[in-house]
Design an enzyme around this catalytic site. Structure first.
Site, PDB file in Angstrom:
ATOM      1  CE  LYS A   1      -1.557   2.808   3.061  1.00  0.00           C
ATOM      2  NZ  LYS A   1      -1.703   4.085   2.308  1.00  0.00           N
TER       3      LYS A   1
ATOM      4  CD  GLU B   1      12.976   4.136   8.673  1.00  0.00           C
ATOM      5  OE1 GLU B   1      12.837   4.937   9.639  1.00  0.00           O
ATOM      6  OE2 GLU B   1      13.036   4.491   7.504  1.00  0.00           O
TER       7      GLU B   1
ATOM      8  CB  CYS C   1      13.048   9.285   9.242  1.00  0.00           C
ATOM      9  SG  CYS C   1      13.737   8.041   8.140  1.00  0.00           S
TER      10      CYS C   1
ATOM     11  CD  GLU D   1      10.199  12.438  12.337  1.00  0.00           C
ATOM     12  OE1 GLU D   1      11.087  11.987  11.591  1.00  0.00           O
ATOM     13  OE2 GLU D   1       9.212  11.774  12.703  1.00  0.00           O
TER      14      GLU D   1
END
Length: 502
Positions: free
Chosen positions: A198, A272, A306, A404
């Site tokens: 997906k 992850e 990231c 973040e």
């Protein structure tokens, strides 16, 4: 209402008539199941938007539970034949995929830039990395190692077998649609598994094009794509009883949702997730080299990365000098639409929702008295552009230094002692990546060993290679992408013991 700025970061725009892609460049907007595209059953679609101007490019089908089930059924039907191929046969197929992608690399880069707003230097790097990922896995799958066969119990011969898991469900993110897809697809196929993927509903175009390009290379059912939303498609992949593992690259919240969905069937989970990479700069560091490195490592892909070098911890004795050098570097970054030229380095953020989120962080930082030495707000004009930003006078524990942001923003904090630097570097929920800057070799070894991150660079940042693993600790998830460790993640070991006593 967000505040926009007009600063040294001016947006370079494409000429109105320039088009990165045409409708003929795109794959069909349906699902790719059992080797062919099919229209969505529900008729519902999601618009795919150009982040440079907010206008729709095309639309893709919103997948249903039934379509996920069809994709999984195709993968189940194909898994025995695919898993039974000898390594040489799977290797040759992965090399053919790499060749096909190389033949269409320019087209893939244009589609990626059109969908995500990435500058060409970023999308071209993504395509090159995708090709190399398949080439590496094509070789690595022929050289897997394990414990040698031997007699470890009297008169019994032990053999260790490496087997495919079966069917893997994959959920990929919007920031690196093609490359993060390859980081999953290549080792999953190399290990002998089939999969249902997906892509993000915001950036599915290169994934669908990949499916179209490899449709005649992979046997039907080995690779399937179901587009749609995580709450439906991702959730069904997570809890489907015939999916043996779920692998996700995405946000922490998405990781939690996938892990909860996988718990009932006890399937394997590979996550992850996010990061907040500390950059620890000691007084003896080469400050100019650090600033130059962070010009790329902090702002690559508009900071939607990231592992980005987003949180600087610099010794107070050199903080002013380093800040001056970094701001000078940041003010040279060229911001614009990908079609404005190959020199563009910073594009827009990928979606309106994410743009609003990043601008919100900057507005709250300003209200809290944190100063922007560069940038600090959205840029004027259409599209989701944010000025490359350096935030200074950042206190310990500030929201912008702990959460973040995932945009073109670097925060700068200072420290007094090595112990303080290590403690604060580790005092965030994430543990994906970090870097240490010092000319003292003993210090670099010691500090790197004490930072709680899956990758620690010394005197560099955001340098990746397919031969070495990528993955994190703590809230950054578990499992490893790249390298032979990814093949381990997507395989299972079986011990077969023969009684050879006579």
């Amino acid at each position: 209402m967000s505040t926009s700025v007009s600063s040294s970061a001016q947006i370079r725009r494409s000429r109105t008539l320039d088009k990165l892609i045409t409708a003929e460049d795109l794959a069909p907007g349906g699902h790719f199941i059992d080797g062919a595209f099919r229209a969505g059953n529900s008729g519902a679609v999601t618009d795919v938007v150009d982040p440079c101007n907010g206008e729709p490019i095309t639309s893709v089908a919103d997948g249903t539970v039934e379509e996920v089930d069809a994709g999984v059924a195709a993968a189940v039907a194909a898994k025995r034949q695919w898993g039974s191929l000898v390594p040489k046969e799977r290797s040759e197929i992965l090399h053919r995929i790499a060749d096909r992608l190389s033949e269409h690399s320019e087209l893939l880069a244009r589609i990626e830039s059109a969908n995500t707003g990435k500058p060409f230097m970023v999308s071209e790097d993504d395509v090159a990395g995708t090709i190399d990922t398949f080439r590496f896995m094509a070789g690595a799958l022929r050289a897997t190692t394990s414990l040698a066969a031997g007699t470890y119990a009297a008169e019994h011969l032990s053999l260790i077998l490496r087997e495919p898991l079966g069917v893997v469900g994959v959920v990929t993110p919007w920031n690196y649609p093609l490359l993060m897809g390859a980081w999953k697809i290549a080792p999953i196929l190399a290990a002998g598994n089939t999969l249902v993927l997906k892509p993000s509903e915001q950036t599915p175009l290169t994934t669908l094009k990949f499916a179209e390009l490899v449709a005649d290379i992979l046997p039907p059912g080995v690779f399937n794509v179901v587009t749609g939303r995580g709450s439906i498609v991702g959730a069904r992949l997570s809890d489907h009883p015939d999916v043996d593992m779920i692998a996700l690259t995405g946000s922490v919240n998405s990781g939690r949702a996938v892990a909860r969905g996988a718990a009932e069937s006890l399937k394997r989970v590979h996550l992850e997730l996010g990061g907040k990479a500390p950059v620890v700069i000691f007084p003896d560091a080469d400050l100019a080299a650090a600033a130059k490195s962070l010009r790329a490592a902090g702002y690559w892909n508009s900071g939607q990365e990231c592992g980005a070098a987003c949180r600087v911890l610099v010794h107070n004795s050199v903080a002013d000098r380093f800040t001056e050098l970094l701001v000078r570097e940041v003010n040279t970054l060229k911001v614009g639409e990908p079609g404005a030229g190959p020199e563009i380095e910073i594009g827009p953020l990928t979606s309106k929702g994410h743009f609003d989120r990043v601008v919100g962080y900057l507005e709250r930082a300003r209200r809290d008295g944190i100063r922007a030495a560069a940038g600090g707000a959205a840029l004027e004009g259409p599209g989701y552009f944010v000025a490359p930003t350096v935030l200074v006078s950042v206190p310990d524990g500030a929201e912008c230094s702990r959460e973040e942001i995932f945009g073109p923003v670097i925060t700068i904090e200072t420290f007094e002692t090595e112990e303080e630097a290590i403690a604060r570097a580790n005092d965030v929920p994430f543990g994906l990546a970090a870097s240490v800057w010092t000319e003292d070799a003993r210090r670099s070894h010691d500090v790197a060993s004490r930072i709680d991150a899956g990758t620690v660079w010394v005197n560099s940042h955001l340098v990746l290679a397919n031969e070495v693993p990528w993955g994190g600790f703590k809230g950054s998830g578990y499992g490893r992408d790249l390298s032979i460790y990814a093949l381990d993640d997507y395989s299972r070991t079986k011990h077969v013991m023969h009684n050879r006593g006579r």
